[in-house]
Structures are given as structure tokens and as C-alpha cells.
Design an enzyme around this catalytic site. Structure first.
Site, PDB file in Angstrom:
ATOM      1  N   LYS A  44     -80.782 -47.152 -80.017  1.00 50.11           N
ATOM      2  CA  LYS A  44     -80.055 -47.914 -78.925  1.00 50.11           C
ATOM      3  C   LYS A  44     -79.270 -46.819 -78.073  1.00 50.11           C
ATOM      4  O   LYS A  44     -80.139 -46.628 -76.872  1.00 50.11           O
ATOM      5  CB  LYS A  44     -78.940 -48.657 -79.793  1.00 50.11           C
ATOM      6  N   HIS A  76     -74.789 -50.209 -83.127  1.00 51.42           N
ATOM      7  CA  HIS A  76     -74.426 -50.925 -82.160  1.00 51.42           C
ATOM      8  C   HIS A  76     -73.070 -50.165 -81.735  1.00 51.42           C
ATOM      9  O   HIS A  76     -72.349 -50.696 -80.584  1.00 51.42           O
ATOM     10  CB  HIS A  76     -74.480 -52.317 -81.958  1.00 51.42           C
ATOM     11  N   SER A  83     -74.442 -57.426 -83.728  1.00 55.42           N
ATOM     12  CA  SER A  83     -75.280 -57.204 -82.684  1.00 55.42           C
ATOM     13  C   SER A  83     -75.347 -58.486 -81.835  1.00 55.42           C
ATOM     14  O   SER A  83     -75.842 -58.627 -80.662  1.00 55.42           O
ATOM     15  CB  SER A  83     -76.588 -56.711 -83.013  1.00 55.42           C
TER      16      SER A  83
END
Length: 283
Positions: free
Chosen positions: A131, A101, A73
């Protein structure tokens, strides 16, 4: 949360006598899960498959677990999943991938790191709903046996209150949208990544497949000054400092989404360039 999903899996599955092989730049939730586990943890150099294989060869005992971020990340690196799968198969390990991610970003339809590499032999997928799906909560996708075991043995899962129904419904709706329109979202976000990389030459990753776009400043003070200058000009961007990243590698971390407009991206790039050029920390 996604944090508790990693802690919950790693504190429940590996047992005393087992060994966990963890990438040196794995997320803090993986590190903490390893610390809480009764297994021993061996850290291998970041995305270094030769180092991992050497350590797999020299470690004996119980079951072996390899755990990695799908997308790291802070740098936007994508793990070498095909090589990890090969090592998992060669040494009889269990492979865990935290795709917090990667989901919604990687793969033709946004299914994540495994789809990106067309790798199906991942034992446990871990991630977050907060996310790309824009909700809250963590998830574990694995075999029915593993999921049932975690439901009965993972203390963070057992002793945490369930998600509110409205939050769960929002996540489910976002997942349905991803299933239906994932290819268009992925194409849009890749266009936006390419645009920002062209417009902001100080982004250290050139044309990455994920929207993690770091601008390295070195010192924490420089990162804070740069972020404050951007905020004053109307752009909110995160300054990331140690211990989140190693000493001397403080940065701004820019993220783009499929929902940004071209005008928003253009304005953001202009602010980053303008404030970067006149920043006092560069003098």
C-alpha cells in the site's frame, strides 16, 4: 503478501479451545485466517465495543484473541484502538491489528493506527508492503518470541518462496523514506484528503483521517456505470461491489496519495462531479 500474513498468523497462533473475536467488517484475509484456525471465532458488531465486551464476558476457555483492521479499507473507518486496548487488558486477550491501510497514513510520522492513538499495548501488528510503501509482501511485527514461533509454525510463511531481493530492497528503501520524511508525507496527504472532500460533495466520509473516500451508489450496476463513465473521461477509479461490501452498498472508492499534484486532484474531482451529475443510473 499481506493477505498471507493474516492467514499465517491466525492459522498458527490460536489453538483448539481458544477464541478469536473478529470485527464484522474485517478484511477477507482475516476472515479466512479465522476459518483456517483451530480456534473458535466469535464475530462482534462493527466497531461496537459494548457488543465485544459482552461477548468477552460470556466466552470462557483458552486464550482470547481480538483481531481488527486498523483502518477499514472500504469505508475509511479507524478502529477505536484505545477501547480495544482497554478490553484486551481487562480480559487478558491478545490484540492483533491489521494496519495495511494505516501505515504511512496515520500518526504524526506515518507509523500507523497505534501512533495515531498513542497506544503502545498492541501485541501483534500485521500489514502489507504493497500500500503506502508501494512494494510487495506482508509483515508481522511482534515480540521476538512470537516472531520465532511464527517462523517455525506458520505454514504460509514456511512453504512460500521468499520475496525477490529487488522487491525486498524496494520495500526497505520505502520504509527508510517513511522514517525520514513521514511527517511531511502525512501532512501532504491530509491536505489532499481535505481538498477532495471539499470538491466532491458526494463523498460519504467528510474529512476522514485516511485517504479512503467512498461514493455510495447502492447497486452494483450503478457503480459499474459510474466507473466506466469516469474511465471514458480519463479517470481510473475502482467500482467496489458485493461480496466485497454488503448488498446495496456498492460504491466507487477513491484514493489519493501524497504524490498527486493539485492539478491532478482538481481534474479528478471535476470528472467525478461531471459524470456523477449526468449518470443514467440517477434518473
Amino acid at each position: 503478501t499481506g493477505y498471507m500474513a493474516n492467514v499465517g498468523v491466525l492459522s498458527a497462533l490460536p489453538q483448539a479451545g481458544d477464541v478469536i473475536f473478529s470485527d464484522a467488517l474485517n478484511h477477507a484475509s482475516i476472515i479466512d485466517g479465522c476459518r483456517m484456525s483451530r480456534a473458535r471465532t466469535v464475530v462482534y458488531a462493527h466497531m461496537d465495543m459494548d457488543d465485544l465486551e459482552k461477548k468477552l464476558q460470556h466466552e470462557s476457555g483458552g486464550r482470547r484473541y481480538i483481531v481488527t483492521d486498523g483502518v477499514f479499507s472500504m469505508d475509511g473507518h479507524v478502529c477505536p484502538l484505545p477501547a480495544l486496548v482497554r478490553l484486551k487488558q481487562t480480559y487478558g486477550a491478545v490484540l492483533l491489528v491489521d494496519d495495511a491501510h494505516g501505515l504511512g497514513v496515520l500518526g504524526k510520522s506515518g507509523r500507523g493506527t497505534a501512533e495515531h492513538f498513542a497506544c503502545r499495548d498492541v501485541d501483534i501488528h500485521i500489514g502489507t508492503l504493497s500500500k503506502s510503501l508501494g512494494a510487495l509482501g506482508g509483515y508481522v511485527a511482534a515480540s521476538e518470541a512470537i516472531c520465532r514461533y511464527l517462523q517455525n509454525e506458520s505454514r504460509p510463511f514456511i512453504f512460500s518462496t521468499a520475496l525477490p531481493p529487488a522487491v525486498a530492497a524496494a520495500a526497505l528503501t520505502a520504509l527508510r523514506l517513511l522514517r525520514a520524511q513521514g511527517a511531511s508525507y502525512v501532512a501532504q496527504i491530509r491536505d489532499h484528503i481535505a481538498y477532495m472532500c471539499r470538491q466532491v460533495p458526494t463523498i460519504s466520509q467528510r474529512q476522514p483521517p485516511v485517504p479512503v473516500l467512498p461514493i455510495l451508489t447502492g447497486s452494483s450496476a450503478a457503480a459499474m456505470q459510474y466507473a466506466a463513465a469516469c474511465a471514458e473521461a480519463g479517470l481510473l477509479v475502482s467500482a467496489v461491489r458485493p461480496p466485497t461490501v454488503p448488498e446495496g452498498t456498492a460504491r466507487l472508492r477513491i484514493t489519493v496519495t501524497a504524490g498527486h499534484t493539485l492539478d491532478e486532484l482538481r481534474r479528478g474531482a471535476d470528472i467525478l462531479n461531471e459524470q456523477g451529475e449526468k449518470a443514467t443510473w440517477k434518473q
